[in-house]
Design a protein around this motif. Structure first.
Motif, mmCIF file in Angstrom:
data_model
loop_
_atom_site.group_PDB
_atom_site.id
_atom_site.type_symbol
_atom_site.label_atom_id
_atom_site.label_comp_id
_atom_site.label_asym_id
_atom_site.label_seq_id
_atom_site.Cartn_x
_atom_site.Cartn_y
_atom_site.Cartn_z
ATOM 1 N N VAL A 64 16.757 105.165 -33.354
ATOM 2 C CA VAL A 64 17.406 106.188 -33.082
ATOM 3 C C VAL A 64 18.110 106.420 -33.929
ATOM 4 N N LEU A 65 18.421 107.758 -34.360
ATOM 5 C CA LEU A 65 19.085 108.270 -35.659
ATOM 6 C C LEU A 65 20.413 108.900 -35.139
ATOM 7 N N VAL A 66 21.582 108.479 -35.683
ATOM 8 C CA VAL A 66 22.652 108.963 -34.970
ATOM 9 C C VAL A 66 23.535 109.828 -36.385
ATOM 10 N N GLU A 121 31.048 109.676 -33.058
ATOM 11 C CA GLU A 121 32.142 108.648 -33.696
ATOM 12 C C GLU A 121 32.009 107.296 -33.108
ATOM 13 N N LYS A 122 31.728 107.315 -31.667
ATOM 14 C CA LYS A 122 32.068 106.074 -31.077
ATOM 15 C C LYS A 122 30.787 105.377 -31.287
ATOM 16 N N LEU A 123 29.575 106.121 -31.141
ATOM 17 C CA LEU A 123 28.174 105.249 -31.655
ATOM 18 C C LEU A 123 28.451 104.713 -32.796
ATOM 19 N N TRP A 124 28.693 105.448 -33.948
ATOM 20 C CA TRP A 124 28.592 104.916 -35.257
ATOM 21 C C TRP A 124 29.671 103.546 -35.173
ATOM 22 N N VAL A 127 27.652 100.601 -33.151
ATOM 23 C CA VAL A 127 26.337 100.479 -34.046
ATOM 24 C C VAL A 127 26.868 99.647 -35.357
ATOM 25 N N GLU A 128 27.837 100.013 -36.072
ATOM 26 C CA GLU A 128 28.271 99.457 -37.296
ATOM 27 C C GLU A 128 28.839 98.056 -36.901
ATOM 28 N N ALA A 129 29.512 97.911 -35.698
ATOM 29 C CA ALA A 129 30.257 96.695 -35.357
ATOM 30 C C ALA A 129 28.903 95.817 -34.851
ATOM 31 N N ASP A 130 27.806 96.048 -34.394
ATOM 32 C CA ASP A 130 26.671 95.390 -34.217
ATOM 33 C C ASP A 130 25.563 96.142 -34.210
#
Lengths: 195, 482
Positions: A64-66, A121-124, A127-130
């Motif tokens: 999945v690309l965000v 923004e929220k998805l980033w 995903v960056e957190a986990d």
């Protein structure tokens, strides 16, 4: 085309806006006459950088690309969609897609899910957190889910209908061949022909 | 209520309306002309073969070789074997499916968007598609013309139709006249800088107003060509006397009674007074100036007289980050006057600015000057016909005498699919349409410019306008070794 109902996988946070099709796959990869095998051209220039997000080991196996707004601007090359799919992506999430890219995605079976900019923004952030978080894209309910984030996405009704049912666009249109012939009989004689 | 031009043309092509369709299928739109080239068609023909389908209307289909073809040694086999295979695949497909093809070496060969209009195949009120985003060029004639992907190419080959959602409509009204030395290219670059690359997304745009009416067909094509660079579905301009005069007498234009019937219909193709657009933008042409890009998308531009912007001055965080990344890639420092940016290569050509008027304009600026010592100038006509016309007018001699390279026809350095590419780090001033990272060659840095700015830049060796040359004596630089 295979039917697409729901997909769950890990996601790639691509913090860039205006990801044009020349970045998705440079022109030099477009010389092939085949329809598969374009994964080597995906983000070819950026992948030379070992720190590029797609090269990071924690993002191996993403599907999945965000991405930032105006994803897929520029050329009409469907190779951009093929490269993403050949690499393993099933879904691209952005707050704004270029028209031709969005159309090509729907034809080839890649889900281009449009969300509000704050959802990107929220998805980033999630995903960056986990990076191992499982992101679910449900085409029947038009929702994207990651941890406790549940957000709606937009996709046009006809593309959604075709993807859910895995239908071949050309087959559908050829079912209306009589209408096409009827239309052709009304075209003015002065319209140009090439032969 | 009245209709806009786009709505009129759209409605004339609806085979089956999408209104109330049970599966939300959009309008099924008839396609009057399908243009094809070697890059986006092979997989579409393969699809036809696999399904046992034929080309429904080969007589509404035209193929040409443009993206891959070399502009040197065009009488020899294509050196790059992958490019050669792709071109040969188009030849085989055209022969097998009965499609008219203008191959390399043919007098009608050239960039697909230059060839259609010069043959007279591009006419008002048509629907025109091609597997190339710059199909919007043909909108200059009052046609709905847009780029499609390879799946859609296959769809049009098989059915001569496309399911298409009806776009919204937008008017861009350009009041007043363009100042001396300001071209259609400057107009569209300034518009894109104002709207951003997504500003036109979802719209068919009608360009109108005095400045548009005063443009030649070639200038109108330049404007419509770059509609896609601000995200528009298509761009179009109402046909008028200028349009009819351009088409009349072209090889595939209607003749005799057909001509009269066609013109009578074309005259109805204007936006009604009581029609409304979903959105409107108004520009004042008299405020426009030569425009150049500094970044890596066509919206990142400023007037030539200004400086490389400081990313910190952008209020939107996304724009700020994008500007920072662009300056890094472009090797530019904020605050540098655009006129001090040194340029290695100047490219005059492409479907944006590769027509005869463009070459005349370039020759006019460059005549009596020499290309700067550390700069090369590549002049690539958009078609063989354009090349022959330029040679008949002696333009090639002007380019040769200035030290420029005069090439064969094709897309060339616009996208670097043939050997005409920038080296990593090399900087260009280009009359083409995209300044994306690596567009003209891996690591290449592109500044989009008008034809007069390109020609003046080739002489000055840095971004410049023709007025800068007038201030200096001609031939201020040593000529290049040939």
């Amino acid at each position: 085309m295979d039917a697409f109902k729901t997909h769950t996988g890990t996601a790639l946070p691509l913090r860039r806006s205006n990801v044009d099709t020349d970045q998705i796959i440079p022109a030099v990869y477009l010389k092939r006459v085949t329809r598969t095998g374009f994964e080597d051209g995906l983000f070819a220039a950026w992948r030379n950088d070992p720190e590029f997000v797609l090269n990071r080991p924690e993002h191996e196996g993403v599907s999945v690309l965000v991405a930032g707004p105006d994803f897929g601007t520029g050329s009409s090359r469907e190779h951009a969609v093929w490269a993403l799919m050949d690499y393993g992506f099933r879904v691209v999430i952005s707050s704004r897609f270029a028209d031709i890219f969005r159309g090509n995605s729907g034809k080839a079976g890649l889900v281009a899910a449009e969300v509000d900019a704050d959802v990107v923004e929220k998805l980033w952030g999630v995903v960056e957190a986990d990076p191992s978080v499982q992101v679910t894209v449900d085409l029947e309910g038009c929702t994207v889910t990651a941890h406790d984030l549940v957000a709606p996405f937009r996709i046009d009704d006809y593309t959604r209908y075709r993807l859910l049912n895995g239908l071949d666009d050309i087959g559908i249109t050829l079912g209306e061949e009589q209408l096409i012939s009827d239309y052709e009989s009304t075209r003015p004689s002065w319209k140009p022909v090439t032969l | 209520m009245g209709k806009t031009l786009a709505e009129k043309v759209w409605d004339e092509h609806v085979v089956r309306s999408g209104a109330g369709h049970e599966t939300a299928q959009p309008d099924l739109l008839y396609i009057d002309l399908h243009l094809i080239h070697e890059v986006t068609s092979p997989q579409a023909f393969d699809g036809l073969r696999l399904a046992g389908r034929r080309v429904r209307r080969p007589d509404l289909t035209l193929a040409t070789e443009d993206h891959n073809v070399p502009t040197l040694d065009i009488d020899k086999p294509i050196a790059d074997p992958v490019s050669r295979t792709q071109v040969e695949t188009l030849r085989k497909n055209a022969a097998e499916f009965g499609v008219r093809l203008h191959p390399l070496g043919d007098v009608e060969q050239g960039i697909v968007h230059v060839v259609g209009p010069q043959l007279g195949l591009t006419q008002p009120g048509m629907t025109i598609v091609c597997g190339d985003s710059h199909t919007s060029t043909h909108g200059a004639f009052g046609a709905i013309a847009f780029g499609i992907g390879t799946s859609e190419v296959e769809h049009v080959l098989a059915t001569q139709t496309l399911p298409q959602a009806r776009p919204r409509t937008m008017a861009v009204t350009v009041n007043g006249s363009l100042p001396e030395g300001v071209t259609a290219k400057d107009l569209i670059l300034a518009l894109i800088a104002r709207t951003g690359t997504g500003g036109g997304q979802g719209y068919i745009v009608e360009y109108r107003g005095q400045a548009i009416e005063e443009l030649s067909m070639e200038g109108r094509m330049t404007v419509c060509n770059m509609s896609i660079e601000w995200g528009a579905k298509a761009g179009l301009i109402a046909p008028d006397r200028t349009t009819f005069d351009y088409i009349e007498g072209k090889p595939e234009a209607p003749k005799g009674a057909d001509w009269d019937a066609a013109v009578a219909h074309w005259r109805t193709l204007v936006t009604d007074d009581d029609a409304t657009f979903d959105q409107e933008i108004v520009l004042d042409a008299s405020e426009l100036a030569p425009f150049v890009t500094w970044g890596t998308n066509p919206g990142q531009g400023v007037p030539l007289s200004e400086r490389v912007p400081d990313p910190q001055d952008f209020s939107d965080e996304g724009d700020r980050v994008a500007a920072q990344k662009a300056l890094e890639y472009m090797g530019l420092t904020a605050g540098t006057p655009m006129r001090e940016v040194k340029v290695d290569t100047v490219f005059v050509g492409s479907c944006t600015n590769g027509r005869i008027e463009d070459l005349r304009l370039a020759a006019e600026v460059i005549k009596g000057h020499k290309v700067a010592a550390d700069t090369r100038l590549l002049v690539v006509p958009g078609s063989v016909r354009v090349r022959l016309q330029a040679e008949a007018e002696g333009l090639d001699r002007i380019f040769h005498e200035a030290g420029a390279e005069w090439r064969g026809a094709g897309c060339s350095m616009c996208l670097g699919m043939n050997p005409d590419q920038l080296a990593p780090g090399e900087r260009s001033a280009s009359t083409s349409n995209r300044n994306f990272e690596g567009r003209q060659g891996k690591g290449g840095r592109t500044h989009l410019v008008s034809v007069p700015v390109a020609a003046a830049t080739a002489v000055a060796g840095h971004l410049a306008s023709p007025g800068d040359l007038a201030a200096a004596p001609a031939q201020p630089f040593e000529t290049k070794e040939s």
